[in-house]
Design an enzyme around this catalytic site. Sequence first.
Site, PDB file in Angstrom:
ATOM      1  CB  SER A 153      -0.960  -0.053   1.191  1.00  0.00           C
ATOM      2  OG  SER A 153      -1.994   0.886   1.042  1.00  0.00           O
ATOM      3  CG  ASP A 229      -7.193  -3.295  -2.228  1.00  0.00           C
ATOM      4  OD1 ASP A 229      -7.771  -2.364  -1.620  1.00  0.00           O
ATOM      5  OD2 ASP A 229      -5.976  -3.491  -2.169  1.00  0.00           O
ATOM      6  CG  HIS A 262      -5.552  -2.733   1.113  1.00  0.00           C
ATOM      7  ND1 HIS A 262      -4.945  -2.474  -0.102  1.00  0.00           N
ATOM      8  CD2 HIS A 262      -4.964  -1.866   2.003  1.00  0.00           C
ATOM      9  CE1 HIS A 262      -4.057  -1.492   0.043  1.00  0.00           C
ATOM     10  NE2 HIS A 262      -4.039  -1.113   1.305  1.00  0.00           N
TER      11      HIS A 262
END
Lengths: 283, 283
Positions: A153, A229, A262
């Site tokens: 991320s 995600d 995620h």
Amino acid sequence: MVSQTPEQIGTNQSFGGQQLRYKHQSAVLNCEMTFSIYLPPQAQKGPVPVLYWLSGLTCNDENFVHKAGAQQHAAEQGIAIVCPDTSPRGDGVADDPDGAYDMGLGAGFYVNATQQPWAEHYQMYSYILDELPQLINKEFPVDGERISISGHSMGGHGALTIALKNPQRFKSVSAFAPICSPLNCPWGDKVLSNYLGDDRHTWKYYDAVELIKQAQQHLPVLVDQGTADNFLTEQLKTELLVSAGQVADFPIQIRMQPDYDHSYFFIATFIAEHIKFHARALL
Amino acid sequence: MVSQTPEQIGTNQSFGGQQLRYKHQSAVLNCEMTFSIYLPPQAQKGPVPVLYWLSGLTCNDENFVHKAGAQQHAAEQGIAIVCPDTSPRGDGVADDPDGAYDMGLGAGFYVNATQQPWAEHYQMYSYILDELPQLINKEFPVDGERISISGHSMGGHGALTIALKNPQRFKSVSAFAPICSPLNCPWGDKVLSNYLGDDRHTWKYYDAVELIKQAQQHLPVLVDQGTADNFLTEQLKTELLVSAGQVADFPIQIRMQPDYDHSYFFIATFIAEHIKFHARALL
């Protein structure tokens, strides 16, 4: 720059190696920092290559250590893993005025801030690229010539931008669900306007999509992105990285992974393949 | 006993399977409970065997899910893993009067309490042995005839005692750093005198060392214990389990693992071997 000897604050036996934790005074960040390092069993016999792992928003040095299951694969390959914190820390360090999770503490975005009140401590780019590796190379049985980098991320953004700007320093780079273009997402708008100011030209030095377009050297790149995600459409913008690679004729391996989200469950599922990918470049 | 249909409160794709979390009303515990279950990819094609995992003091259903790295190996073998909570929960549930971590919430010790104020909710033995498996067998694609059990510390004690008392219900049992004899350690003295009262004869039904001595059926047993475990000498008493096995001629596999401590790094290192051990009995 004079680095203090780091102080060990944690040690656990893990897959025949050692999962260690240290604190040290960072000159670049102007505060005390904590990092974790996994030394595989092979480090007892001589220097091993190193993978740097950059974590995402809200994380510190421990999330990856506890949740990714990477030690198993690092021990198999004989690779050390260094996990820095995600921002400067401490009482005097500026934070988001509203206490939001996406700026300030836990959200250094791996840039060197130029604006107030951030510039005094938020120099994560230099910390990750220079100060921390110098300390690691000096204090641990690692080979400072064989370094790769990965992250998740915000940390995927950090890994890609740091490696793309310094391809001579890294053998390979990978990312899980990276923020591909801070120039083109709300997180980037908020954070980079604060850390770097309103001149968006300066943001291009911290934007993987822009750096891919300008890259002169094509180091191995692997990106995994889950299709489930929640941040994919608004914040991550994987499609911009795909098209930038095509336009620049830069062969990036980008894999869309069906149904993955995620979370660290996504990272844990594919970390073995990432470590093998880096091992091919490092060993 | 009528079980409510559990309500899903979490789902993450993991190693091709699904890591799920549910809450449900427990009739036995008289409170709402949460559990996690990992369904491997093989569960999409038909019922799979189940491993129950019992966690240790202070844990809930999530510690093992996040930190053990077990999903990789459960997916390889095609085994589901059910992780219950470690005690009843909720506002009306009695807790240690001093808030200590070793009794009350997070410390059910997998017994059926007979004393006040514990008896109303602290019936973890029946919950783990009967109510939860009935719910799991009804609601998920698992084979209720192929069940094994494992656990850590207090949960190792739970796994060993529940399986040794009910060898017809489990194909195999394993434990990491189990509390081997509550009759002979401070944790046992404190908790069982509260939950079961001062008649120590009743404690023998929840003491793995005593149950080993009386066992008529010898199911496969694997125990791993780290030599650097801070609780080994005072609380865990592995040596009593070793000698009980020898006296009873019960072939328990007990492995002392050099330098490993009591943490999840220890569990993660050896969970693959435990899952393979159970797979040999389940598949």
